[in-house]
Design a protein around this motif. Structure first.
Motif, PDB file in Angstrom:
ATOM      1  N   PRO A 178       0.826  -1.196   0.000  1.00 34.31           N
ATOM      2  CA  PRO A 178       0.000   0.000   0.000  1.00 34.31           C
ATOM      3  C   PRO A 178       0.870   1.260   0.000  1.00 34.31           C
ATOM      4  N   ALA A 179       0.359   2.304  -0.639  1.00 33.19           N
ATOM      5  CA  ALA A 179       1.072   3.576  -0.688  1.00 33.19           C
ATOM      6  C   ALA A 179       0.975   4.277   0.660  1.00 33.19           C
ATOM      7  N   PHE A 180       1.986   5.039   0.994  1.00 31.65           N
ATOM      8  CA  PHE A 180       1.906   5.860   2.201  1.00 31.65           C
ATOM      9  C   PHE A 180       0.854   6.946   1.989  1.00 31.65           C
ATOM     10  N   ASP A 181       0.062   7.181   3.031  1.00 36.18           N
ATOM     11  CA  ASP A 181      -0.986   8.198   2.969  1.00 36.18           C
ATOM     12  C   ASP A 181      -0.834   9.219   4.099  1.00 36.18           C
ATOM     13  N   ALA A 182       0.384   9.323   4.612  1.00 38.66           N
ATOM     14  CA  ALA A 182       0.683  10.234   5.724  1.00 38.66           C
ATOM     15  C   ALA A 182       2.156  10.617   5.614  1.00 38.66           C
ATOM     16  N   PRO A 183       2.574  11.675   6.309  1.00 39.33           N
ATOM     17  CA  PRO A 183       4.006  12.018   6.289  1.00 39.33           C
ATOM     18  C   PRO A 183       4.849  10.839   6.772  1.00 39.33           C
ATOM     19  N   GLU A 184       5.967  10.647   6.104  1.00 37.19           N
ATOM     20  CA  GLU A 184       6.886   9.557   6.440  1.00 37.19           C
ATOM     21  C   GLU A 184       8.017  10.095   7.306  1.00 37.19           C
TER      22      GLU A 184
END
Length: 171
Positions: free
Chosen positions: A89-95
């Motif tokens: 899954p793609a990140f959907d928040a700051p990493e």
């Protein structure tokens, strides 16, 4: 651009003046073993630095160079990132990302820098959560992530390697 300070550390946005320290760090096989599996060339480090400097200009946050305040020694980096990684899954928040030179590991400096970055992120970005990814074999980073409040929520394939995905709810 934001400068952060802790009891022992000063975190400054990445700058061209950090290049010699970055080249030394990324040439260290012990440092890169869980990130790329091999040291980086000077050219690769230069491109990473350009990305880091540009990141601040485009999104208003990015990687900080972490230095000891008392003597200016380069410890490593910590950053709040939007790399738009190609993974599912793609990140959907700051990493959040971090890396500390082997000679400074085990001294609590990584936790100190990560804590400062997270406090800034919670306040400045008002993001409900942050995420990170760590190689399954990187036990010290997994331990640091847990200490900082991250919990595992999945796995992904990133550039042919399995990574553990972790999240932390804002304080």
């Amino acid at each position: 651009m934001t400068i952060l300070r802790t009891e022992r550390l000063t975190l400054t946005p990445m700058a061209v003046s950090d290049l010699p320290d970055l080249k030394a760090l990324w040439a260290d096989a012990a440092f890169t073993q869980h990130i790329f599996g091999k040291p980086l060339t000077g050219e690769e480090v230069w491109f990473r630095l350009l990305r880091d400097v540009g990141h601040w200009s485009v999104v208003g946050y990015g990687n900080w160079a972490v230095r000891r305040t008392d003597d200016g020694a380069y410890v490593g980096s910590v950053g709040v990132l939007d790399y738009r990684r190609d993974m599912t899954p793609a990140f959907d928040a700051p990493e959040l990302g971090w890396g500390v030179a082997p000679r400074f590991q085990g001294q609590g400096m990584a936790f100190e820098a990560v804590s400062a970055a997270l406090a800034w992120c919670d306040e400045a970005l008002n993001a409900p959560r942050t995420v990170c990814m760590i190689s399954p074999g990187n036990a010290p980073s997994l331990k640091l992530a847990e200490r900082a409040g991250y919990v595992r929520y999945g796995e992904a394939d990133y550039k042919g390697d399995t990574v553990i995905l972790l999240e932390r709810r804002a304080a």
